[in-house]
Enzyme design. Sequence first.
Site, PDB file in Angstrom:
ATOM      1  N   SER A 186       0.859  -1.200   0.000  1.00  0.00           N
ATOM      2  CA  SER A 186       0.000   0.000   0.000  1.00  0.00           C
ATOM      3  C   SER A 186       0.886   1.238   0.000  1.00  0.00           C
ATOM      4  CB  SER A 186      -0.866   0.000   1.257  1.00  0.00           C
ATOM      5  OG  SER A 186      -1.559   1.229   1.386  1.00  0.00           O
ATOM      6  N   TYR A 205      -2.211   0.871  10.697  1.00  0.00           N
ATOM      7  CA  TYR A 205      -2.200   0.301   9.340  1.00  0.00           C
ATOM      8  C   TYR A 205      -0.896   0.621   8.611  1.00  0.00           C
ATOM      9  CZ  TYR A 205      -3.797  -0.673   4.548  1.00  0.00           C
ATOM     10  OH  TYR A 205      -3.914  -1.159   3.263  1.00  0.00           O
TER      11      TYR A 205
END
Length: 247
Positions: free
Chosen positions: A132, A145
């Site tokens: 990501s 995250y």
Amino acid sequence: MSNRVAVVTGASSGIGEATARHLAREGFEVVCAARRTDRIETLAAEIGGRAVACDVTDADQVAALAEAAGPRVDVLVNNAGGAFGLEPVAEGDAEQWRAMYDVNVVGLMLVTKALLPALIASGAGVIVNVGSIAGRRAYEGGAGYTAAKHGTKVVTETLRLELVDQPVRVCEVAPGMVRTDEFSLVRFGGDQEKADAVYAGVDAPLVADDVADAITWVATRPAHVNIDELVIKPRAQAAPHKVHRVL
Ligand code: 8X3
């Protein structure tokens, strides 16, 4: 060519499901792995693949996945992952942070470890880890995250070093804003309004197919070509927190 095998984790929805479809179109027999059996069975039936129920954080289930995948695996897409919560560090939830590390990092390790002999046996294996932009930049509320996805990135780099003498490539595809049915909904514990707000006013966020296309391209390069990292974002997103919105 029909005996090329690809394993996709998190194949029940979103990027994983789309990637399974793309790889099947490329001629792979796709092993669709996820927790939700009904979804992967339907998908596998549609694409002529196989469904294997698997929670990637459970070593026994991962061992069963490796057994089911068989002695030769050409492509592994470590896609299972996710974000839980968007609280600042000062309000961090330890359980959510652990769960994010578990699925985005430990699960990736378990699946990779279990399938590595079969990837090596293929003679030209490729591992594509779904990272990501959160594995490259920080943003407020994202620490649990972003820390986990930085983990995904570093595990990918480490594995590439460790496997340099093996016939296995190690790649990462790192998406930015992708509008899927579940990513933001899961992050916000099922709050559809909050999930929709993530994409509000954004002209064309990426969709799962865009990322699946990138993953499939990375996975189908010639055996000597290793795409280390591919970062993919919508045009309207310059950075995680720098998004052009017309509201
Ligand atoms: C998803 C991208 O920007 O929501 O992995 O962290 S972001």
